[in-house]
Design an enzyme around this catalytic site. Structure first.
Site, PDB file in Angstrom:
ATOM      1  N   ARG A 104       1.014  -1.277  -0.102  1.00 44.69           N
ATOM      2  CA  ARG A 104      -0.055   0.087   0.007  1.00 44.69           C
ATOM      3  C   ARG A 104       0.863   1.369  -0.137  1.00 44.69           C
ATOM      4  NH1 ARG A 104      -2.593  -3.882   2.707  1.00 44.69           N
ATOM      5  NH2 ARG A 104      -1.639  -3.307   4.693  1.00 44.69           N
ATOM      6  N   GLU A 143       4.237  -7.204  13.204  1.00 41.58           N
ATOM      7  CA  GLU A 143       2.930  -7.681  14.472  1.00 41.58           C
ATOM      8  C   GLU A 143       2.618  -9.066  14.281  1.00 41.58           C
ATOM      9  OE1 GLU A 143      -0.220  -5.006  13.966  1.00 41.58           O
ATOM     10  OE2 GLU A 143      -1.273  -5.554  15.634  1.00 41.58           O
TER      11      GLU A 143
END
Ligand code: AMP
Length: 183
Positions: free
Chosen positions: A71, A108
């Site tokens: 992105r 994460e």
């Protein structure tokens, strides 16, 4: 500017509309992750423009915009076109066809690597490094290491959205960082 003292949320008024379009998706791509889906912003011309305008006001004299897959590519391409700058791609491993520098990092949800073509940047380049979201900061940190390996100068790291509870900013201590919105 909207400020929430308990959660340290900071949203400039011109980005409130874009922020309102973000969709939170629970347990994606793994259980326990609250995924911030920014694709509705891209679909809305006013919201997308407000995001690009904000990021473009922090280019700090860069001559190259480096986007982080995937992105980050979208934001970086729009910024490069708006600022008349070169576009450099930082990609997941095995995607770039020629000789690369590579940096491994933790995120994460697992670990990953980023690569850059060895000839994409050099010592005369000033780089604006951009991604959509800052979570634990590992991805952005890897991007800054690649800029360093390429011997280029970093003008700014930038993200549209910082998830402050994940403390990515700590990971990037000492480096210039702009987050359009911090939640
Ligand atoms: P990190 O390395 O932990 O800062 O993760 C940032 C990168 O992973 C960015 O490229 C984001 O697109 C993606 N990412 C990580 N966590 C999230 C999240 N909760 N929502 C959306 N994207 C995320």
């Amino acid at each position: 500017m909207a400020l929430c003292l308990d959660c340290q949320m900071s949203i400039p008024s011109q980005l409130e509309y874009a922020f309102s379009l973000i969709k939170d998706v629970a347990d994606f791509p793994n259980p326990g992750i609250l995924f911030k889906d920014i694709t509705p912003i891209l679909q809305d011309e006013k919201a997308f423009q407000s995001v690009i305008d904000d990021l473009a006001s922090h280019l700090n004299g860069a001559n190259k915009v480096a986007g982080i897959e995937s992105r980050g590519f979208i934001l970086a391409a729009a910024l490069a076109a708006k600022g008349d700058l070169g576009l450099v791609l930082l990609r997941k491993p095995g995607k770039l066809p020629r000789e690369t520098y590579r940096v491994d990092y933790q995120l994460e949800y697992g670990s990953d690597s980023l690569e850059i073509h060895k000839d994409a940047l050099g010592s005369t380049d000033s780089v604006f490094l951009v991604d959509d979201v800052l979570a634990t900061g590992g991805t952005m940190w890897a991007g800054t290491e690649l800029v360093k390996l390429a011997k280029a100068n970093l003008t700014n790291c930038a993200v549209f959205l910082e998830i402050s509870v994940l403390q990515g900013r700590e990971r990037l201590k000492g480096l210039p960082l702009h987050a359009s919105i911090s939640v």
